[in-house]
Design a protein around this motif. Sequence first.
Motif, PDB file in Angstrom:
ATOM      1  N   ASP A 257     -11.765   7.483 -31.801  1.00 49.40           N
ATOM      2  CA  ASP A 257     -13.061   7.780 -32.400  1.00 49.40           C
ATOM      3  C   ASP A 257     -14.144   7.700 -31.330  1.00 49.40           C
ATOM      4  O   ASP A 257     -14.071   6.873 -30.419  1.00 49.40           O
ATOM      5  CB  ASP A 257     -13.356   6.772 -33.518  1.00 49.40           C
ATOM      6  CG  ASP A 257     -14.548   7.191 -34.374  1.00 49.40           C
ATOM      7  OD1 ASP A 257     -14.955   8.369 -34.283  1.00 49.40           O
ATOM      8  OD2 ASP A 257     -15.078   6.344 -35.109  1.00 49.40           O
ATOM      9  N   ILE A 258     -15.131   8.589 -31.426  1.00 49.31           N
ATOM     10  CA  ILE A 258     -16.274   8.594 -30.511  1.00 49.31           C
ATOM     11  C   ILE A 258     -17.512   8.130 -31.274  1.00 49.31           C
ATOM     12  O   ILE A 258     -17.847   8.675 -32.329  1.00 49.31           O
ATOM     13  CB  ILE A 258     -16.536   9.996 -29.930  1.00 49.31           C
ATOM     14  CG1 ILE A 258     -15.288  10.523 -29.204  1.00 49.31           C
ATOM     15  CG2 ILE A 258     -17.738   9.965 -28.985  1.00 49.31           C
ATOM     16  CD1 ILE A 258     -14.882   9.717 -28.004  1.00 49.31           C
ATOM     17  N   ILE A 259     -18.159   7.121 -30.756  1.00 46.68           N
ATOM     18  CA  ILE A 259     -19.357   6.577 -31.390  1.00 46.68           C
ATOM     19  C   ILE A 259     -20.569   6.913 -30.522  1.00 46.68           C
ATOM     20  O   ILE A 259     -20.596   6.593 -29.327  1.00 46.68           O
ATOM     21  CB  ILE A 259     -19.259   5.054 -31.556  1.00 46.68           C
ATOM     22  CG1 ILE A 259     -18.040   4.682 -32.403  1.00 46.68           C
ATOM     23  CG2 ILE A 259     -20.535   4.503 -32.179  1.00 46.68           C
ATOM     24  CD1 ILE A 259     -17.800   3.184 -32.495  1.00 46.68           C
ATOM     25  N   ASP A 260     -21.556   7.580 -31.090  1.00 48.85           N
ATOM     26  CA  ASP A 260     -22.796   7.907 -30.387  1.00 48.85           C
ATOM     27  C   ASP A 260     -23.782   6.747 -30.522  1.00 48.85           C
ATOM     28  O   ASP A 260     -24.025   6.260 -31.633  1.00 48.85           O
ATOM     29  CB  ASP A 260     -23.413   9.186 -30.956  1.00 48.85           C
ATOM     30  CG  ASP A 260     -22.574  10.420 -30.676  1.00 48.85           C
ATOM     31  OD1 ASP A 260     -22.332  11.205 -31.614  1.00 48.85           O
ATOM     32  OD2 ASP A 260     -22.160  10.582 -29.511  1.00 48.85           O
ATOM     33  N   LEU A 261     -24.368   6.361 -29.400  1.00 47.32           N
ATOM     34  CA  LEU A 261     -25.281   5.227 -29.379  1.00 47.32           C
ATOM     35  C   LEU A 261     -26.652   5.661 -28.853  1.00 47.32           C
ATOM     36  O   LEU A 261     -26.749   6.536 -27.981  1.00 47.32           O
ATOM     37  CB  LEU A 261     -24.752   4.112 -28.479  1.00 47.32           C
ATOM     38  CG  LEU A 261     -23.345   3.583 -28.774  1.00 47.32           C
ATOM     39  CD1 LEU A 261     -22.955   2.560 -27.720  1.00 47.32           C
ATOM     40  CD2 LEU A 261     -23.294   2.978 -30.168  1.00 47.32           C
TER      41      LEU A 261
END
Length: 503
Positions: A257-261
């Motif tokens: 999973d890719i989490i944008d911060l």
Amino acid sequence: MLLIRAKHSHTAQSRSRRACLTRRALACLLAAVLAGGVFAPAPALAEVRGTDQLLGTTVAERGLPAVACPNVTAKYALVVGADGTVYFARDADTQTHIASITKVMTAIVALDSGMPLDTTVTVSEAAGTVGESSAELAVGDKLSLQAALTGLMVPSGNDAAIAIAETVGATLAAEGQDPNEAFVAAMNAKAAELGMTSTLFSNPHGLDVGEFDNEMYSTARDVAVMCAYAMKNETFRAIVAMPTAQLTVTKPDGATDIIDLTSSDLLLGNYEGACGIKTGFTDTAGYAFAGACNRGEGDLYAIVLGTPSENARFEDTKALLNWVYNNRMTYALAHSPQTVPMDVDGTVTEVPLIAEVPQSAWPDKRVKATLADPSATVEVFAPEGNVSQELVTRDLPGAVSVGDVVGTLNFYQGNELIASQDLVATEDSPAPDLFQSIGFWWDRLWAGFGGTELMAEPVLVNETPLIYSKAATDQNIDDIRAIAAGEAPLSEGDPSSDDSKEE
């Protein structure tokens, strides 16, 4: 050797945008109207306090106008340079909660542990359910230590803080010791090592309510020490400079999973030179920010604790940084109202007349002189005080030629020597012939019996304009600054300079 010290009582603020100064002046005027005085408290408004310290001396002691001082809402504040110079301090040694600024120490302990940045960090139940600010990590997620540090610092993830503390703490814990407790102990040990004598940590994230309501505190000065240390680490420095980032996490089922911060530091990309570091907020701490800025002259750290709103903490930070940057100025050394021609190898140029130095071979003759480098400048910080000059002349018993060194001009800010320039002759001046010399010797012999000396007095023509005026306003401060920088000429009766005084 003759010495003349010319002292002036001037002032000026260095470069600042007129709009910024107008805003400061209006803020102080409003505070004065509401509270009955410029230095009276004005809750929820930016203010100047008489107890605020500028370079270690209070505003009240300096007698500066409000327009010359930073206006901030913070209860506690500090601005310090990379060299340790404390430019501004407001109750900087008073203990208070610092909320998520705590995470700077969490990152320090993790990075100093020597644990490889590709070490796998697993998000536990405690980490995944901590609440408040989050890196959006879920229980069972796995990510690298570097990714966890990014989740810690960019969005101020409490989940990442606990996950890091448990992973790193496991390598620090004694047998039977809780990893989180071992990690917090390491945070406090590091604080002691750095000389943060007024700091106590009780968790890795800075929450101070509910189950985390334990004794914890720090000060603006200690926070600055901590931040300066953290910024020496290139990994930390790179992370806190990112306005946005992405985390790659592995879910319990093996999926990626890719989490944008998005960074909680709103100055990144919006304020020149901003390069970190950390925000913080709890009801007890108020809104806080530890900011770093670098415009090519080294890091500058602005710490604001206990501000009334999210916007206020960033406005305070900008006000403090602007005050420092705007007061750093280039001061021209040559400020003479007169010029003289100087012929060097057949090329004649007009140069500033700085002084007239007695030619001791004659009883009444002086040699015109200029600075060896008439365009020389020196970097100064305006609130340190105004510039004074000291003329030191050489004995000139013989002939003088163009370019000969005939003295020295020293420049001081306060009692500190900030620049020194040789004085060189702008003209040829012959020595007296044998018969003239004998005559002068005889005249001086008899004059000596009468207690007088036959030799011309030195004349110091150069002036030292104001860089800081106690009467400065936003209307005239730009003009004062331009004159001191050599960008505008001196004029007769100009309030930015005084006539030289000899002593």
